[in-house]
Design a protein around this motif. Sequence first.
Motif, mmCIF file in Angstrom:
data_model
loop_
_atom_site.group_PDB
_atom_site.id
_atom_site.type_symbol
_atom_site.label_atom_id
_atom_site.label_comp_id
_atom_site.label_asym_id
_atom_site.label_seq_id
_atom_site.Cartn_x
_atom_site.Cartn_y
_atom_site.Cartn_z
ATOM 1 N N LEU A 1 9.104 3.264 -0.863
ATOM 2 C CA LEU A 1 9.098 4.479 -1.506
ATOM 3 C C LEU A 1 9.971 4.672 -2.584
ATOM 4 O O LEU A 1 10.895 5.221 -2.888
ATOM 5 C CB LEU A 1 9.488 5.433 -0.240
ATOM 6 N N LEU A 2 9.692 3.719 -3.759
ATOM 7 C CA LEU A 2 9.960 3.787 -4.992
ATOM 8 C C LEU A 2 9.871 4.826 -5.891
ATOM 9 O O LEU A 2 10.332 5.177 -6.926
ATOM 10 C CB LEU A 2 9.901 2.550 -5.473
ATOM 11 N N GLY A 3 8.660 5.617 -5.637
ATOM 12 C CA GLY A 3 8.127 6.573 -6.600
ATOM 13 C C GLY A 3 9.129 7.635 -6.844
ATOM 14 O O GLY A 3 9.395 7.883 -8.163
ATOM 15 N N ILE B 1 20.797 5.814 -18.989
ATOM 16 C CA ILE B 1 20.491 5.526 -17.693
ATOM 17 C C ILE B 1 20.928 3.935 -17.338
ATOM 18 O O ILE B 1 21.569 3.326 -18.431
ATOM 19 C CB ILE B 1 18.911 5.277 -17.765
ATOM 20 N N LYS B 2 21.263 3.738 -16.109
ATOM 21 C CA LYS B 2 21.727 2.470 -15.530
ATOM 22 C C LYS B 2 20.679 1.261 -15.700
ATOM 23 O O LYS B 2 19.478 1.599 -15.872
ATOM 24 C CB LYS B 2 22.119 2.656 -14.290
ATOM 25 N N LYS B 3 21.171 0.186 -15.884
ATOM 26 C CA LYS B 3 20.101 -0.945 -15.912
ATOM 27 C C LYS B 3 19.198 -1.267 -14.740
ATOM 28 O O LYS B 3 18.276 -1.462 -14.615
ATOM 29 C CB LYS B 3 20.758 -2.217 -16.677
ATOM 30 N N GLU B 4 20.506 -0.985 -13.567
ATOM 31 C CA GLU B 4 19.686 -1.478 -12.313
ATOM 32 C C GLU B 4 19.933 -0.152 -11.402
ATOM 33 O O GLU B 4 21.056 0.307 -11.260
ATOM 34 C CB GLU B 4 20.416 -2.562 -11.573
ATOM 35 N N TYR B 5 18.663 0.191 -10.610
ATOM 36 C CA TYR B 5 18.988 0.985 -9.359
ATOM 37 C C TYR B 5 18.417 0.420 -8.025
ATOM 38 O O TYR B 5 17.279 0.208 -8.078
ATOM 39 C CB TYR B 5 17.893 2.239 -9.797
ATOM 40 N N ILE B 6 19.476 0.349 -7.369
ATOM 41 C CA ILE B 6 19.202 -0.553 -6.186
ATOM 42 C C ILE B 6 19.115 0.657 -4.847
ATOM 43 O O ILE B 6 19.863 1.352 -4.768
ATOM 44 C CB ILE B 6 20.444 -1.481 -5.722
ATOM 45 N N VAL B 7 18.023 0.368 -4.283
ATOM 46 C CA VAL B 7 17.723 1.441 -3.355
ATOM 47 C C VAL B 7 18.271 0.954 -2.010
ATOM 48 O O VAL B 7 18.664 -0.061 -1.501
ATOM 49 C CB VAL B 7 16.256 1.595 -2.890
ATOM 50 N N ASP C 1 0.862 -1.272 0.103
ATOM 51 C CA ASP C 1 -0.010 0.094 0.147
ATOM 52 C C ASP C 1 0.862 1.380 0.099
ATOM 53 O O ASP C 1 0.795 2.321 -0.793
ATOM 54 C CB ASP C 1 -1.042 -0.073 1.268
ATOM 55 N N ALA C 2 1.953 1.207 0.772
ATOM 56 C CA ALA C 2 2.971 2.190 0.827
ATOM 57 C C ALA C 2 3.442 2.513 -0.467
ATOM 58 O O ALA C 2 3.738 3.733 -0.926
ATOM 59 C CB ALA C 2 3.878 1.863 1.715
ATOM 60 N N ASN C 3 3.780 1.524 -1.252
ATOM 61 C CA ASN C 3 4.240 1.584 -2.428
ATOM 62 C C ASN C 3 3.628 2.128 -3.378
ATOM 63 O O ASN C 3 3.965 3.035 -4.310
ATOM 64 C CB ASN C 3 4.701 -0.019 -2.781
ATOM 65 N N THR D 1 3.829 10.651 -6.573
ATOM 66 C CA THR D 1 5.019 11.166 -7.309
ATOM 67 C C THR D 1 4.713 11.357 -8.658
ATOM 68 O O THR D 1 4.728 12.403 -9.279
ATOM 69 C CB THR D 1 6.086 10.310 -7.139
ATOM 70 N N LEU D 2 4.208 10.217 -9.337
ATOM 71 C CA LEU D 2 3.923 10.401 -10.792
ATOM 72 C C LEU D 2 2.466 10.906 -10.988
ATOM 73 O O LEU D 2 1.652 10.243 -11.563
ATOM 74 C CB LEU D 2 3.903 9.025 -11.634
ATOM 75 N N ASN D 3 2.303 12.166 -10.574
ATOM 76 C CA ASN D 3 1.095 12.939 -10.702
ATOM 77 C C ASN D 3 1.154 14.087 -11.341
ATOM 78 O O ASN D 3 2.103 14.482 -11.931
ATOM 79 C CB ASN D 3 0.242 13.135 -9.196
ATOM 80 N N LYS D 4 -0.217 14.792 -11.735
ATOM 81 C CA LYS D 4 -0.130 15.809 -12.573
ATOM 82 C C LYS D 4 0.939 17.082 -12.179
ATOM 83 O O LYS D 4 1.432 17.892 -12.875
ATOM 84 C CB LYS D 4 -1.565 16.364 -12.570
ATOM 85 N N GLU D 5 0.773 17.338 -10.753
ATOM 86 C CA GLU D 5 1.525 18.082 -10.071
ATOM 87 C C GLU D 5 3.165 18.123 -10.762
ATOM 88 O O GLU D 5 3.913 19.042 -10.689
ATOM 89 C CB GLU D 5 1.733 18.306 -8.619
ATOM 90 N N HIS D 6 3.587 16.793 -10.932
ATOM 91 C CA HIS D 6 4.814 16.722 -11.118
ATOM 92 C C HIS D 6 5.148 16.377 -12.799
ATOM 93 O O HIS D 6 6.121 15.995 -13.102
ATOM 94 C CB HIS D 6 5.506 15.190 -10.285
ATOM 95 N N GLY D 7 4.069 16.534 -13.289
ATOM 96 C CA GLY D 7 4.044 16.556 -14.841
ATOM 97 C C GLY D 7 3.659 15.004 -15.438
ATOM 98 O O GLY D 7 4.064 14.888 -16.634
ATOM 99 N N TYR D 8 2.906 14.209 -14.813
ATOM 100 C CA TYR D 8 2.512 13.041 -14.818
ATOM 101 C C TYR D 8 1.087 12.821 -15.166
ATOM 102 O O TYR D 8 0.245 13.465 -14.414
ATOM 103 C CB TYR D 8 3.090 11.749 -14.343
#
Length: 336
Positions: free
Chosen positions: A293-295, A311-317, A57-59, A66-73
Amino acid sequence: MKHHKNVIVFGTVFLMMTAVFGCGMHGSSDGEEEQLDVNSLISVGFSQIGSESLWRDANSRSVQDTLNKEHGYYLIFNNARQKQENQIKAIRSFISQRVDYIVFSPVTEDGWETVLMEAKEAQIPVIVVDRKVAEECSDLYTAWVGSDSREEGIKAGEWLENYLEENGREDEEINIVMLTGTLGSSAQIGRSEGFHLIADTHENWHITAEESADFTTAKAREVMRELLAEQTEYDVLISQNDDMTFGALEAMQEYDIEVGEEGAAVISFDAAKKALQLVKSGDISVDIECNALLGPYIDEVIQEMEAGEEIKKEYIVEEEVFTKENVDAAIENRLY
Ligand code: AHR
């Protein structure tokens, strides 16, 4: 910024937006202004696995916030309710809507080749998040953003090594019960592999039960009850997410099994706030963080692509390990 282009998406988005915002965005009735605005948004189709856990749910919230209209999505969010077929259907619908990007968290590793090929043919970049797809599909997506599940399993094993040593129990016979997540998911495969890697170096560690409880509280309660009906002498419970830990703890309580310093050690994963409170009270001995929190990370990858950067192939958090010693600050700052 790139021109956001896709005719079919534009039509769909425009219709959906006018439905949501009444006759025009920003209260305007000027059709041309609305069209320009919609056209400048980056359209993203996101296929989420389901809502099986606090983490999930948090994800979802993180992606939606994050990916919303305010941010251009413009985000098209689909909840697959744990079914791969629903995810495949959603991805196909994103392809036919010609979204700018497809983002998805695969419920299991296998079974994605055909649909990813279709996305590739349609020239829509795919960003895989959280869980992974099988290695054979690595040419079929653009990037992956998520946690190193195997490393999380290793951290759990290393914590147990230290814990037993600190308590002078490193030579004792140790019975371990392991609750795993959805079978075939990279979170389950990685965490199991990582933990086994350490466990296999200790002849006195015995994983006497290893059962899947699908990452949910209800299933874990049921599975743990069944396991405890057979055997109650466990020194360690390792449960591959917090929600399963809650269910397992309930079952253990029914059997009067003590946990914590005087009883069985409990190892959990995710580090949701509710679980961190149990770390503080001593019911969970250690919680291995899995960052939900991957957004913002997805946004970063998309923005790099929009800017035409490599871009990189992998982004590890980044992730931490929480015990009584360091849990207070984490509880305070936790958003989920
Ligand atoms: O893939 C991440 C895992 O999936 C999390 O640990 C779990 O809580 C979720 O359901």
